[in-house]
Design a protein around this motif. Structure first.
Motif, PDB file in Angstrom:
ATOM      1  N   ARG A 569       0.826  -1.207   0.000  1.00 14.91           N
ATOM      2  CA  ARG A 569       0.000   0.000   0.000  1.00 14.91           C
ATOM      3  C   ARG A 569       0.864   1.262   0.000  1.00 14.91           C
ATOM      4  O   ARG A 569       1.947   1.286   0.586  1.00 14.91           O
ATOM      5  N   ARG A 570       0.334   2.312  -0.615  1.00 14.38           N
ATOM      6  CA  ARG A 570       0.998   3.617  -0.573  1.00 14.38           C
ATOM      7  C   ARG A 570      -0.072   4.693  -0.688  1.00 14.38           C
ATOM      8  O   ARG A 570      -0.981   4.580  -1.519  1.00 14.38           O
ATOM      9  N   GLU A 605       6.219   9.220   4.141  1.00 15.00           N
ATOM     10  CA  GLU A 605       6.148   7.790   3.837  1.00 15.00           C
ATOM     11  C   GLU A 605       7.115   6.948   4.674  1.00 15.00           C
ATOM     12  O   GLU A 605       6.927   5.749   4.826  1.00 15.00           O
ATOM     13  N   LYS A 610       0.854   2.554   6.773  1.00 16.08           N
ATOM     14  CA  LYS A 610      -0.046   2.090   5.720  1.00 16.08           C
ATOM     15  C   LYS A 610      -1.356   1.505   6.251  1.00 16.08           C
ATOM     16  O   LYS A 610      -1.924   0.580   5.670  1.00 16.08           O
ATOM     17  N   ARG A 625      -5.024   6.243  -2.838  1.00 11.08           N
ATOM     18  CA  ARG A 625      -4.271   5.013  -2.623  1.00 11.08           C
ATOM     19  C   ARG A 625      -3.646   4.596  -3.937  1.00 11.08           C
ATOM     20  O   ARG A 625      -4.332   4.420  -4.941  1.00 11.08           O
TER      21      ARG A 625
END
Length: 626
Positions: A569-570, A605, A610, A625
């Motif tokens: 996921r990001r 990040e 996440k 997303r």
């Protein structure tokens, strides 16, 4: 023949007919009689939502209103529309009330039973706001054909008299006094009934094979060890109409020359076990089980064996080993169970739904049953519909109904306006069917050709937010843990396949893993000892076949577009949409979101875990997303 002056048991005697009609009218009021019957769903799903407390509340309110002579209240089995539970059905009008609470009881008694007008706010309502007062009009029921489930939800499962009044045990008396065992088997063969437990073996042929084997002892077994994730068909039948299964087993016993049977049911089904015990006790008391049934000279005894929950015990030989008191692991099937099964004797094993079909075939004839369904798959099939569909529940449709009709016409389509992606049919041993195969008819041959299987009948619907790689990992994780470990292909092969899938969902996979997965899947499928192993790779092989692009996305782009694989996921914040409200920063558990009030924020990040809370809470679609 089933004649009792103090109950509903009758034959052709005019006085018995008169008493039977009077009794039926008291229990099942005809239209215009002024009598009503309130049927409260007592299935486990509605029960968990509070329906078990409703009957007593209704009785008190009815008594307080002075209506106890006009309205009776009965706790029944599953009415099917589980998504809208707790449910209650008013007969004879067939008005269905949904999502009931204790505080709604008074309104129904005052407005409906006293005032004669249904309580509109408690009726079923579709997406457009249209209400449907009567059960047959509700889209969920309109395309169904309730054959096996026709009594489920309409009779008290703990009262044998109601089952008999609704036609129960008439097939048994017909068999005992009018048909030979060979004629019974021939009728089942002509009907085309196939086992509803998964493989779809012709039921009549199985019975015939067991009868032909010379033996002084034979056994009948009902497989109620329903272990598939998302499956609750057998549980609902045992909870709502246990006598149908018992009657089918007795008829099977008569046909094959058996005087003893077992119901193997998982202990995790306490309500089903309770109602089954009550039903068996009542059948013994009525002379329908035990020695010399109804003076026919035929005897049949029935036992309950509670399983401890091992999924592999759904396999026939493992189930028999468990009944014998041994470890529940499969054994070689040569000779077959019909020749050498339980305790080394000829044995017929069918599942709950198969046995429940038998009395209907005897009563209505093999041709009636054969006229339902397709050329190779006769009759109806019960499904447990769950997942991302609007109307989950218990569904019965004719064989040949398409998957599209089941999901969209009966199930109402996908929740939240999302896009349909796939469905998993047949439990963890089944396969995943994509959107472009929704016109596939539901029958044994079509599903097998698609790499899936009918299985016991569980259907899990998935939408665009489901990752098919993760779905395959989930189901394989289940079968790997449930493997008995007896054979190397299943024990080691499923473990290695699971390791690869877990590596891919962590973002550590490579394109070569896909060919390795396919190779291992084919080996496990071809060389495993029992059905658990030979079908375990199905979710992996079908997702590789129909959703290969998602696998490639995971191993080449290190991305999961559905967002289910946490490691892949990001999340980013779109500056043009962010108004700087700070809601995402407030819910972030690790304070990874920074920014000034009323100015676009950003995500660090390196700190982000996440979790997706920012994505879920943002009302402006500013969090994307990737």
């Amino acid at each position: 023949m089933l004649c009792r002056r103090d109950g509903p048991f009758c034959h052709d005697d005019p006085e018995c007919k008169r008493r039977r009609k009077a009794w039926l009218n008291s229990r099942f009021p005809p239209p215009g009689s002024g009598q009503r019957r309130l049927l409260v769903c007592g299935g486990l799903t509605c029960g968990a939502a509070g329906s078990f407390s409703l009957p007593e509340a209704f009785r008190k309110a009815i008594e307080k209103a002075g209506l106890e002579e006009q309205v009776t209240v009965t706790l029944v089995g599953c009415l099917g529309l589980c998504e809208e539970g707790p449910l209650a059905l008013v007969m004879p009008e067939r008005v269905l009330y949904c999502r009931l609470k204790l505080e709604d009881v008074a309104a129904i008694v005052e407005e409906h039973f006293k005032g004669g007008k249904p309580v509109e706010r408690l009726l079923f309502r579709d997406d457009t706001g249209k209400t449907y007062p009567f059960l047959p009009e509700i889209p969920f029921y309109r395309k169904q054909q309730r054959v096996v489930l026709e009594r489920c939800g309409y009779i008290n499962p703990e009262d044998i008299a109601e089952y008999i009044a609704a036609g129960g045990y008439r097939a048994l008396t017909s068999v005992l006094f009018s048909l030979s065992p060979e004629e019974v088997i021939e009728e089942i063969k002509k009907s085309g009934l196939r086992g509803r437990g998964g493989a779809g073996f012709p039921t009549g042929k199985k019975w015939e094979a067991a009868r032909r084997v010379p033996s002084s002892k034979r056994y009948v077994i009902c497989n109620a060890d329903e272990g598939d994730p998302g499956a609750f068909m057998d549980r609902a039948l045992l909870e709502g109409d246990p006598h149908a299964v018992i009657e089918g087993m007795i008829i099977c016993g008569y046909a094959i020359g058996s005087d003893e049977g077992y119901v193997y049911v998982r202990a995790e089904y306490p309500l089903a076990v309770k109602r089954l015990r009550i039903a068996i006790e009542q059948a013994y008391a009525a002379g329908l089980l035990g020695e010399n049934i109804l003076g026919s000279g035929f005897s049949f005894h029935l036992h309950i064996n509670e399983g401890a929950g091992a999924f592999v015990c759904g396999e026939s030989t493992a189930l028999m080993a468990s009944i014998e008191g041994n470890r529940g692991i499969p054994r070689i099937k040569v000779p077959r169970s019909t020749e050498k099964g339980l305790f080394g004797k000829p044995t017929v094993l069918n599942n709950v739904e198969t046995f429940a079909n038998v009395p209907l075939i005897i009563l209505r004839g093999s041709q009636w049953f054969a006229n339902i369904g397709t050329k190779g798959s006769k009759g109806t099939k019960i499904f447990a519909l769950s997942g991302k569909v609007k109307h989950t529940g218990l569904v019965e449709v004719p064989m040949g109904t398409t998957l599209k009709e089941l999901i969209f016409d009966i199930g109402g389509g996908i929740k939240g306006g999302k896009r349909f992606k796939a469905l998993q049919i047949g439990g963890p041993s089944g396969g995943c069917i994509p959107e472009d195969m929704l016109d596939l008819p539901i029958d044994y041959e079509s599903l097998t050709g698609a790499g899936a299987m009918m299985g016991s009948g569980s259907i899990v619907v998935m939408d665009e937010d489901n990752c098919m790689v993760n779905t395959a990992r989930f189901f394989l994780n289940f079968t790997e843990r449930e493997s008995c470990g007896k054979c190397t292909p299943c024990r080691e092969g499923t473990k290695q396949m699971l390791n690869i899938l877990e590596r891919i969902t962590r973002g550590e996979g490579s394109p070569s893993d896909l060919s390795l997965l396919e190779f291992l899947g084919q080996v496990v499928k071809a060389t495993s000892f029992c059905g658990l192993g030979t079908s375990a790779p199905n979710p992996v092989l079908t997702t590789l076949r129909f959703f290969r692009s998602e696998y490639l996305q995971h191993v080449t782009e290190r991305r999961c577009s559905a967002g289910e694989c946490m490691a892949l996921r990001r999340f980013v914040i779109l500056a043009e949409k962010c108004i700087g409200c700070g809601a995402c920063a407030y819910v972030c558990p690790v304070k990874a979101i920074k920014g000034e009030k009323k100015k676009p924020h950003h995500i660090d990040e390196k700190v982000c875990v996440k979790c997706g809370r920012c994505f879920e809470i943002c009302r402006f679609q500013a969090v994307k997303r990737l």
